[in-house]
Structure formats: C-alpha cells, structure tokens
Scaffold this motif. Sequence first.
Motif, PDB file in Angstrom:
ATOM      1  N   PHE A 122       2.917   1.510  -3.591  1.00 34.12           N
ATOM      2  CA  PHE A 122       2.035   1.943  -4.672  1.00 34.12           C
ATOM      3  C   PHE A 122       1.718   3.415  -4.651  1.00 34.12           C
ATOM      4  O   PHE A 122       1.061   3.738  -5.482  1.00 34.12           O
ATOM      5  CB  PHE A 122       1.198   0.960  -5.019  1.00 34.12           C
ATOM      6  N   ARG A 123       1.845   3.956  -3.431  1.00 34.58           N
ATOM      7  CA  ARG A 123       1.362   5.277  -3.179  1.00 34.58           C
ATOM      8  C   ARG A 123       2.412   6.245  -4.092  1.00 34.58           C
ATOM      9  O   ARG A 123       2.156   7.370  -4.453  1.00 34.58           O
ATOM     10  CB  ARG A 123       1.594   5.930  -1.915  1.00 34.58           C
ATOM     11  N   HIS A 124       3.853   5.717  -4.412  1.00 39.40           N
ATOM     12  CA  HIS A 124       4.627   6.540  -4.925  1.00 39.40           C
ATOM     13  C   HIS A 124       4.946   6.331  -6.325  1.00 39.40           C
ATOM     14  O   HIS A 124       4.941   4.803  -6.847  1.00 39.40           O
ATOM     15  CB  HIS A 124       5.953   6.308  -4.231  1.00 39.40           C
ATOM     16  N   THR A 125       4.953   7.058  -7.396  1.00 42.16           N
ATOM     17  CA  THR A 125       5.222   6.946  -8.727  1.00 42.16           C
ATOM     18  C   THR A 125       6.705   7.188  -9.152  1.00 42.16           C
ATOM     19  O   THR A 125       7.302   6.438 -10.213  1.00 42.16           O
ATOM     20  CB  THR A 125       4.515   7.849  -9.671  1.00 42.16           C
ATOM     21  N   TRP A 157       6.119  -2.949  -9.702  1.00 47.95           N
ATOM     22  CA  TRP A 157       6.450  -1.350  -9.612  1.00 47.95           C
ATOM     23  C   TRP A 157       7.852  -1.209  -9.609  1.00 47.95           C
ATOM     24  O   TRP A 157       8.635  -0.118 -10.267  1.00 47.95           O
ATOM     25  CB  TRP A 157       6.235  -1.138  -7.953  1.00 47.95           C
ATOM     26  N   ASP A 175      10.961   8.408  -4.435  1.00 49.57           N
ATOM     27  CA  ASP A 175       9.960   8.513  -3.157  1.00 49.57           C
ATOM     28  C   ASP A 175       9.765   7.090  -2.641  1.00 49.57           C
ATOM     29  O   ASP A 175       9.425   7.004  -1.654  1.00 49.57           O
ATOM     30  CB  ASP A 175       8.731   9.262  -3.665  1.00 49.57           C
ATOM     31  N   GLY A 176       9.656   6.019  -3.574  1.00 47.48           N
ATOM     32  CA  GLY A 176       9.213   4.920  -3.445  1.00 47.48           C
ATOM     33  C   GLY A 176      10.230   4.279  -2.500  1.00 47.48           C
ATOM     34  O   GLY A 176       9.939   3.391  -1.540  1.00 47.48           O
ATOM     35  N   GLN A 213       0.947  -1.207   0.063  1.00 49.88           N
ATOM     36  CA  GLN A 213       0.200  -0.073   0.125  1.00 49.88           C
ATOM     37  C   GLN A 213       0.929   1.286   0.159  1.00 49.88           C
ATOM     38  O   GLN A 213       0.683   2.258  -0.799  1.00 49.88           O
ATOM     39  CB  GLN A 213      -1.004  -0.174   1.220  1.00 49.88           C
ATOM     40  N   GLU A 214       1.852   1.183   0.782  1.00 46.15           N
ATOM     41  CA  GLU A 214       2.913   2.280   0.938  1.00 46.15           C
ATOM     42  C   GLU A 214       3.632   2.412  -0.504  1.00 46.15           C
ATOM     43  O   GLU A 214       3.837   3.555  -1.162  1.00 46.15           O
ATOM     44  CB  GLU A 214       3.785   2.325   1.933  1.00 46.15           C
ATOM     45  N   PHE A 225       8.798   3.561   6.232  1.00 48.27           N
ATOM     46  CA  PHE A 225       7.557   2.830   6.489  1.00 48.27           C
ATOM     47  C   PHE A 225       7.955   1.804   7.491  1.00 48.27           C
ATOM     48  O   PHE A 225       7.327   1.525   8.307  1.00 48.27           O
ATOM     49  CB  PHE A 225       6.759   2.318   5.099  1.00 48.27           C
ATOM     50  N   GLY A 234      10.490   6.155   0.744  1.00 50.60           N
ATOM     51  CA  GLY A 234       9.269   5.983   1.476  1.00 50.60           C
ATOM     52  C   GLY A 234       9.087   4.478   2.278  1.00 50.60           C
ATOM     53  O   GLY A 234       8.628   4.356   3.319  1.00 50.60           O
TER      54      GLY A 234
END
Length: 199
Positions: free
Chosen positions: A77-80, A137, A84-85, A74-75, A92, A88
């Motif tokens: 796939f918040r980032h493109t 991702w 950031d991924g 969930q965390e 997390f 993040g």
Amino acid sequence: MTAVKNPRDGRLRILEGALRRFSQDGVSATTLASLREESGVSVGSFYHHFASKDHVFGVLYAETQRIYQEAFLQELFRHTEARDGITGIVAFHMAWCGRHPERARLLLTERPPRRAEPGGPEVAALRKAFFTEVASWWDPQTERGSIRQVGTLMCYVLWLGAAQETCRLWFAGVREPSEEDVAALSEAAWHSLRQDQSA
C-alpha cells in the motif's frame, strides 16, 4: 527480593527455541524433548503453555504468517502504480526472507496447519483477511487496465512463484541472490502480470 517470573517468558522461550529447531531440523524431525532442551524449560512449564509439538508449530506458523502478511501489506500500500507495487513486493519478499531466514524457511518448507489442527483456524482467518486486503489494491489496478485479470492461484504463481523458488534454493545452499537477480525477478513478475503483453 526475588523477581517474579513472567509466565509469558516461558512461552516466548519455547516459541523462540522451536523456531530455531524447526528451521534447522524441520518440524517432522524435531522431537518434544529437543524442543524442551532448546528452550530450556521443564516438562511442566512446557505443558503449561502448549499441549503438544503440533500446538507449538501451529502457534508459531500463525504468528509468522501474520508478521509476513502485515509487512507485505504495508509495502504493497506504499505504491499506487501497478508496476511499482508488483516489483516492490518481489523485492520486499526477497529482503524479508533474507532478514528472517528461520521464519521464511517455516513458511516456505512446511505445510500450513489445516483447520482441524492447532493453529489452523487462525491461519485460515489470517489468509482470508490478507487476500481481501490484497484484492482491495489489486482490483482497482485491473479495472484501470494496468494488470491482467487472473485467478488467485495464477496471481501467486506469476507474482511470487519464481521468488519463492529462488529463496528455497538459497536456503538449500545455492548462492545468495544478487541485486541483479532480485531486479530480474521483479521485472519478470511485472511482465507476466501487466495488461499490455506486447509492450
């Protein structure tokens, strides 16, 4: 009128008690008697739900892995954007371990059940599905040239290895990581995985 007991309540009490006991003493040092004492269930009730201590551990490990992996994805796939991924997820991971220390200790310190052991098939299936989702991702990021192409093992080590070790030390009694520590771990992961190592 006497309330009818939900048989799932006993199962839940056993799992909750086992989580506390495993976190405190470790799985190998936890006895079946201490599990029953912690959960407050009878011998008959315990064996109604579980065949052994290993069965409890297998179910609990698989459940914990599923909870962690769902939150991770969930965390992620918040980032493109790649940076950031990567950063993040490190943040997390540290936050999740802080919010769920008993479950985190289970994942960090105990060997996962093998395929032939209770919970093993579930853990293996969860892991396979999880890596497939992460790859969906990750792969586009490598194709765009944002992230280096690395194998699964090195991806894990470079992305979360330092964060995992920091959490182990934290749970062993070393100080709680600060926001600056988390930021440093996040940046270190990004610098290890980004494609342009000269920047």
